[in-house]
Design a protein around this motif. Structure first.
Motif, PDB file in Angstrom:
ATOM      1  N   UNK A  29       0.830  -1.209   0.000  1.00 55.17           N
ATOM      2  CA  UNK A  29       0.000   0.000   0.000  1.00 55.17           C
ATOM      3  C   UNK A  29       0.864   1.259   0.000  1.00 55.17           C
ATOM      4  N   UNK A  30       1.932   1.256   0.796  1.00 57.15           N
ATOM      5  CA  UNK A  30       2.822   2.417   0.828  1.00 57.15           C
ATOM      6  C   UNK A  30       3.466   2.655  -0.539  1.00 57.15           C
ATOM      7  N   UNK A  31       3.940   1.591  -1.160  1.00 54.68           N
ATOM      8  CA  UNK A  31       4.564   1.727  -2.475  1.00 54.68           C
ATOM      9  C   UNK A  31       3.541   2.227  -3.490  1.00 54.68           C
ATOM     10  N   UNK A  34       2.998   5.821  -3.609  1.00 55.01           N
ATOM     11  CA  UNK A  34       4.132   6.627  -4.036  1.00 55.01           C
ATOM     12  C   UNK A  34       5.200   6.804  -2.977  1.00 55.01           C
ATOM     13  N   UNK A  35       5.121   6.045  -1.913  1.00 54.76           N
ATOM     14  CA  UNK A  35       6.148   6.097  -0.869  1.00 54.76           C
ATOM     15  C   UNK A  35       7.266   5.137  -1.272  1.00 54.76           C
ATOM     16  N   UNK A  36       8.355   5.677  -1.767  1.00 60.21           N
ATOM     17  CA  UNK A  36       9.408   4.845  -2.314  1.00 60.21           C
ATOM     18  C   UNK A  36      10.669   4.789  -1.459  1.00 60.21           C
ATOM     19  N   UNK A  37      10.653   5.444  -0.322  1.00 61.25           N
ATOM     20  CA  UNK A  37      11.769   5.389   0.615  1.00 61.25           C
ATOM     21  C   UNK A  37      11.190   5.032   1.976  1.00 61.25           C
ATOM     22  N   UNK A  38      11.461   3.821   2.436  1.00 60.90           N
ATOM     23  CA  UNK A  38      10.801   3.296   3.628  1.00 60.90           C
ATOM     24  C   UNK A  38      11.803   2.969   4.725  1.00 60.90           C
ATOM     25  N   UNK A  39      11.417   3.260   5.947  1.00 60.17           N
ATOM     26  CA  UNK A  39      12.160   2.816   7.127  1.00 60.17           C
ATOM     27  C   UNK A  39      11.260   1.821   7.843  1.00 60.17           C
ATOM     28  N   UNK A  40      11.746   0.605   8.019  1.00 59.95           N
ATOM     29  CA  UNK A  40      10.998  -0.425   8.737  1.00 59.95           C
ATOM     30  C   UNK A  40      11.665  -0.577  10.099  1.00 59.95           C
ATOM     31  N   UNK A  41      10.939  -0.177  11.123  1.00 57.27           N
ATOM     32  CA  UNK A  41      11.454  -0.179  12.495  1.00 57.27           C
ATOM     33  C   UNK A  41      11.134  -1.513  13.155  1.00 57.27           C
ATOM     34  N   UNK A  42      12.157  -2.325  13.376  1.00 57.42           N
ATOM     35  CA  UNK A  42      12.004  -3.642  13.991  1.00 57.42           C
ATOM     36  C   UNK A  42      12.352  -3.624  15.476  1.00 57.42           C
ATOM     37  N   UNK A  43      12.328  -2.447  16.085  1.00 60.17           N
ATOM     38  CA  UNK A  43      12.712  -2.305  17.489  1.00 60.17           C
ATOM     39  C   UNK A  43      11.913  -3.220  18.402  1.00 60.17           C
ATOM     40  N   UNK A  60      11.567  -4.542  -1.482  1.00 65.35           N
ATOM     41  CA  UNK A  60      12.725  -3.897  -2.097  1.00 65.35           C
ATOM     42  C   UNK A  60      12.682  -4.066  -3.619  1.00 65.35           C
ATOM     43  N   UNK A  61      12.280  -5.238  -4.078  1.00 62.09           N
ATOM     44  CA  UNK A  61      12.169  -5.473  -5.522  1.00 62.09           C
ATOM     45  C   UNK A  61      11.094  -4.577  -6.141  1.00 62.09           C
ATOM     46  N   UNK A  62      10.011  -4.333  -5.411  1.00 61.65           N
ATOM     47  CA  UNK A  62       8.953  -3.440  -5.908  1.00 61.65           C
ATOM     48  C   UNK A  62       9.437  -1.989  -5.957  1.00 61.65           C
ATOM     49  N   UNK A  63      10.364  -1.644  -5.069  1.00 65.45           N
ATOM     50  CA  UNK A  63      10.852  -0.268  -4.998  1.00 65.45           C
ATOM     51  C   UNK A  63      11.922   0.043  -6.048  1.00 65.45           C
ATOM     52  N   UNK A  64      12.661  -0.931  -6.465  1.00 60.43           N
ATOM     53  CA  UNK A  64      13.789  -0.691  -7.373  1.00 60.43           C
ATOM     54  C   UNK A  64      13.406   0.010  -8.669  1.00 60.43           C
ATOM     55  N   UNK A  70      14.863   0.801   1.113  1.00 61.82           N
ATOM     56  CA  UNK A  70      14.392   0.469   2.458  1.00 61.82           C
ATOM     57  C   UNK A  70      15.591   0.505   3.381  1.00 61.82           C
ATOM     58  N   UNK A  71      15.413   1.110   4.542  1.00 62.59           N
ATOM     59  CA  UNK A  71      16.388   1.021   5.631  1.00 62.59           C
ATOM     60  C   UNK A  71      15.664   0.352   6.791  1.00 62.59           C
ATOM     61  N   UNK A  72      16.364  -0.482   7.538  1.00 62.34           N
ATOM     62  CA  UNK A  72      15.735  -1.157   8.671  1.00 62.34           C
ATOM     63  C   UNK A  72      16.397  -0.731   9.969  1.00 62.34           C
ATOM     64  N   UNK A  73      15.572  -0.619  10.996  1.00 63.20           N
ATOM     65  CA  UNK A  73      16.065  -0.317  12.334  1.00 63.20           C
ATOM     66  C   UNK A  73      16.099  -1.638  13.080  1.00 63.20           C
TER      67      UNK A  73
END
Length: 114
Positions: A29-31, A34-43, A60-64, A70-73
């Protein structure tokens, strides 16, 4: 304008074969929005299995095609281990805090606006 989106509160304590479809839907849904830069917080995630990791790889494949990222915490060692033993440590930039992940995407990724 492309924004960095942070996904954290929506995550369960476990991302497994049972909960991964919900995560896949949120990320898709985010992609699609139009949200193409995501931070996934796994805290607050205690466990992630191969299905959960596969959802992140699939996103990540959908974003390329959109030049997204994607950056992960991953502040906990137990979660870091899942990324390390699967070889995904070299695929996803990992950070100890959401702020550092957002800063990285805003600084390192072209066209990202925080």
């Amino acid at each position: 304008m492309t924004l960095v989106s942070v996904l954290s509160k929506d995550l369960d304590a476990e991302i497994s074969v049972y909960t991964a479809p919900a995560l896949r839907k949120v990320l898709a849904d985010l992609v699609n929005q139009g949200r193409h830069f995501l931070v996934v917080d796994l805290t607050f995630v205690d466990f992630i299995d191969s299905t959960g990791l596969g959802v992140l790889v699939g996103c990540l494949k959908r974003l390329r095609p959109h030049d997204g990222a994607i950056a992960v915490v991953v502040p906990a060692l137990r979660m870091e281990k899942a990324f390390r033993i699967t070889g995904l440590s070299s695929v996803f930039p990992k950070f100890d805090t959401v702020d550092s992940a957002v800063e990285f995407l805003g600084r390192q990724v072209p066209r990202a606006h925080v």
